[in-house]
Design a protein around this motif. Structure first.
Motif, PDB file in Angstrom:
ATOM      1  N   ALA A  71       0.838  -1.203   0.000  1.00 32.65           N
ATOM      2  CA  ALA A  71       0.000   0.000   0.000  1.00 32.65           C
ATOM      3  C   ALA A  71       0.874   1.254   0.000  1.00 32.65           C
ATOM      4  N   ASN A  72       0.240   2.393  -0.271  1.00 32.23           N
ATOM      5  CA  ASN A  72       0.969   3.661  -0.104  1.00 32.23           C
ATOM      6  C   ASN A  72       0.370   4.521   1.003  1.00 32.23           C
ATOM      7  N   GLU A  73      -0.624   3.957   1.724  1.00 30.90           N
ATOM      8  CA  GLU A  73      -1.181   4.604   2.908  1.00 30.90           C
ATOM      9  C   GLU A  73      -1.517   3.523   3.929  1.00 30.90           C
ATOM     10  N   ILE A  74      -1.547   3.908   5.178  1.00 30.88           N
ATOM     11  CA  ILE A  74      -2.027   3.018   6.229  1.00 30.88           C
ATOM     12  C   ILE A  74      -2.996   3.793   7.102  1.00 30.88           C
ATOM     13  N   THR A  75      -4.057   3.129   7.502  1.00 31.31           N
ATOM     14  CA  THR A  75      -5.057   3.769   8.348  1.00 31.31           C
ATOM     15  C   THR A  75      -5.180   2.980   9.647  1.00 31.31           C
ATOM     16  N   GLY A  76      -6.157   3.318  10.474  1.00 31.96           N
ATOM     17  CA  GLY A  76      -6.351   2.592  11.717  1.00 31.96           C
ATOM     18  C   GLY A  76      -6.855   1.176  11.475  1.00 31.96           C
ATOM     19  N   SER A  77      -6.896   0.388  12.518  1.00 31.14           N
ATOM     20  CA  SER A  77      -7.364  -0.989  12.395  1.00 31.14           C
ATOM     21  C   SER A  77      -8.873  -1.025  12.214  1.00 31.14           C
ATOM     22  N   VAL A  78      -9.386  -2.197  11.839  1.00 25.66           N
ATOM     23  CA  VAL A  78     -10.827  -2.341  11.649  1.00 25.66           C
ATOM     24  C   VAL A  78     -11.564  -2.113  12.966  1.00 25.66           C
ATOM     25  N   SER A  79     -10.955  -2.467  14.086  1.00 31.82           N
ATOM     26  CA  SER A  79     -11.603  -2.258  15.380  1.00 31.82           C
ATOM     27  C   SER A  79     -11.642  -0.793  15.786  1.00 31.82           C
ATOM     28  N   ASP A  80     -10.814   0.032  15.120  1.00 34.41           N
ATOM     29  CA  ASP A  80     -10.796   1.476  15.391  1.00 34.41           C
ATOM     30  C   ASP A  80     -11.475   2.279  14.287  1.00 34.41           C
ATOM     31  N   ASP A  81     -12.272   1.612  13.445  1.00 38.22           N
ATOM     32  CA  ASP A  81     -12.954   2.286  12.332  1.00 38.22           C
ATOM     33  C   ASP A  81     -11.968   2.979  11.391  1.00 38.22           C
ATOM     34  N   GLY A  82     -10.863   2.287  11.125  1.00 45.08           N
ATOM     35  CA  GLY A  82      -9.846   2.859  10.244  1.00 45.08           C
ATOM     36  C   GLY A  82     -10.354   3.151   8.851  1.00 45.08           C
ATOM     37  N   LEU A  83     -11.271   2.321   8.341  1.00 42.69           N
ATOM     38  CA  LEU A  83     -11.801   2.565   7.000  1.00 42.69           C
ATOM     39  C   LEU A  83     -12.560   3.879   6.952  1.00 42.69           C
ATOM     40  N   ALA A  84     -13.327   4.171   7.990  1.00 44.40           N
ATOM     41  CA  ALA A  84     -14.098   5.420   8.019  1.00 44.40           C
ATOM     42  C   ALA A  84     -13.174   6.637   7.919  1.00 44.40           C
ATOM     43  N   ALA A  85     -12.052   6.592   8.635  1.00 44.47           N
ATOM     44  CA  ALA A  85     -11.106   7.714   8.586  1.00 44.47           C
ATOM     45  C   ALA A  85     -10.544   7.894   7.180  1.00 44.47           C
ATOM     46  N   ALA A  86     -10.228   6.776   6.517  1.00 49.02           N
ATOM     47  CA  ALA A  86      -9.674   6.856   5.163  1.00 49.02           C
ATOM     48  C   ALA A  86     -10.712   7.377   4.172  1.00 49.02           C
ATOM     49  N   LEU A  87     -11.934   6.868   4.255  1.00 50.12           N
ATOM     50  CA  LEU A  87     -12.984   7.319   3.344  1.00 50.12           C
ATOM     51  C   LEU A  87     -13.327   8.780   3.562  1.00 50.12           C
ATOM     52  N   ASP A  88     -13.222   9.240   4.800  1.00 50.19           N
ATOM     53  CA  ASP A  88     -13.568  10.625   5.104  1.00 50.19           C
ATOM     54  C   ASP A  88     -12.611  11.617   4.455  1.00 50.19           C
ATOM     55  N   SER A  89     -11.459  11.107   3.984  1.00 51.91           N
ATOM     56  CA  SER A  89     -10.488  12.003   3.342  1.00 51.91           C
ATOM     57  C   SER A  89     -10.699  12.122   1.837  1.00 51.91           C
ATOM     58  N   LEU A  90     -11.691  11.418   1.289  1.00 54.71           N
ATOM     59  CA  LEU A  90     -11.999  11.554  -0.128  1.00 54.71           C
ATOM     60  C   LEU A  90     -12.617  12.930  -0.399  1.00 54.71           C
ATOM     61  N   PRO A  91     -12.471  13.452  -1.609  1.00 53.14           N
ATOM     62  CA  PRO A  91     -13.041  14.765  -1.931  1.00 53.14           C
ATOM     63  C   PRO A  91     -14.555  14.777  -1.738  1.00 53.14           C
ATOM     64  N   ARG A  92     -15.065  15.885  -1.223  1.00 51.92           N
ATOM     65  CA  ARG A  92     -16.516  16.050  -1.023  1.00 51.92           C
ATOM     66  C   ARG A  92     -16.974  17.332  -1.696  1.00 51.92           C
TER      67      ARG A  92
END
Length: 288
Positions: A267-288
């Motif tokens: 990968a070229n990024e790392i986020t939090g673990s699944v137990s820490d809602d890491g996916l939510a943090a990564a998705l929240d950085s997408l353009p809005r």
């Protein structure tokens, strides 16, 4: 490698008409969207819905069969145009056709004859259990598997009945081996004419030669006409390595915080673990 962190903004849904440059977002399920206990948190669901509402093409790309993938969409509240299943061997498209299975039809299926590889593995792993997935998502099983959706929908057969069939995926487990020992055995086998990955435990996932989540996602990207610079993929397992490399080349490949080192390296990024809602943090950085 960059890191993604920060809390998700609950309820920040943005209308799909917003003129953002849309990204193709490919999400692994187990260990990425869904915790090990089968829970998808409200925070993760909201992040996925917000990304879709902002106009991004959010979809699932998983090792799961079709029958174990489509039901997850209801919990997530999304209806993607495409779904990638069986580690890239099966691609589904949303359809209103009468023969559609829960609103999806198969638009690309890759199969192989698992005879040679099964015989090779059986010679090296005397007490392994085998699962062969057919193009329609059914399983033929030989040996003892953990009790999960795969085994509940599978048919137990003699080993010889696994040979000569058309398979989209083969799963092999060997509970008597530790992961490092299992990796060494698989390496010595020198498996040819298949693509394979080894999971968290002594679990071998085998696909047709050259077929991975990445090959399927590249096909979907071309169908949807999304630039390579706007692809986002998130995953945590070794079957995600090719997809993360694919996304990282020009876009964003996000490894979950609990992922093994070789997955993080892809990968070229790392986020939090699944137990820490890491996916939510990564998705929240997408353009809005």
């Amino acid at each position: 490698m960059s890191s993604v962190s920060g809390g998700h903004r609950h309820g920040s849904s943005v209308g799909a008409e917003t003129r953002v440059k849309r990204w193709l977002v490919a999400l692994d399920i187990d260990g990425t969207v869904m915790r090990e206990d089968g829970v998808v948190t409200d925070t993760t669901v909201q992040a996925i819905r917000d990304a879709a509402a902002a106009g991004h093409l959010v979809m699932l790309s998983t090792g799961r069969s079709e029958g174990m993938t489509v039901p997850v969409l209801q919990r997530l509240g999304i209806e993607p145009e495409y779904l990638v299943c069986a580690n890239g061997a099966v691609t589904l498209r949303r359809s209103s056709a009468p023969h559609a299975n829960d609103g999806y039809v198969r638009v690309h299926v890759e199969t192989f004859d698992p005879t040679d590889v099964l015989q090779t593995i059986r010679g090296a792993l005397s007490n392994a259990a085998y699962g062969v997935e057919s193009p329609d998502g059914r399983y033929l099983l030989n040996g003892e598997f953990p009790d999960d959706a795969m085994t509940r929908s599978g048919e137990k057969v003699a080993f010889e009945q696994l040979l000569g069939v058309q398979a989209t995926r083969v799963v092999v487990i060997s509970p008597e081996h530790g992961l490092e020992e299992f990796l060494a055995i698989v390496d010595r086998m020198g498996l040819h004419k298949v693509s394979y990955t080894v999971g968290w435990t002594a679990w071998l996932d085998i696909a047709p030669e050259g077929v991975t989540k990445a090959t399927a996602m590249e096909r979907v990207r071309e169908w949807l006409d999304v630039p390579r610079s706007r692809v986002f993929a998130a995953g945590d397992g070794r079957n995600d390595i090719d997809m993360l490399r694919w996304a990282s080349t020009s876009g964003r490949g996000v490894a979950m915080g609990q992922a093994p080192d070789d997955v993080v390296d892809a990968a070229n990024e790392i986020t939090g673990s699944v137990s820490d809602d890491g996916l939510a943090a990564a998705l929240d950085s997408l353009p809005r």
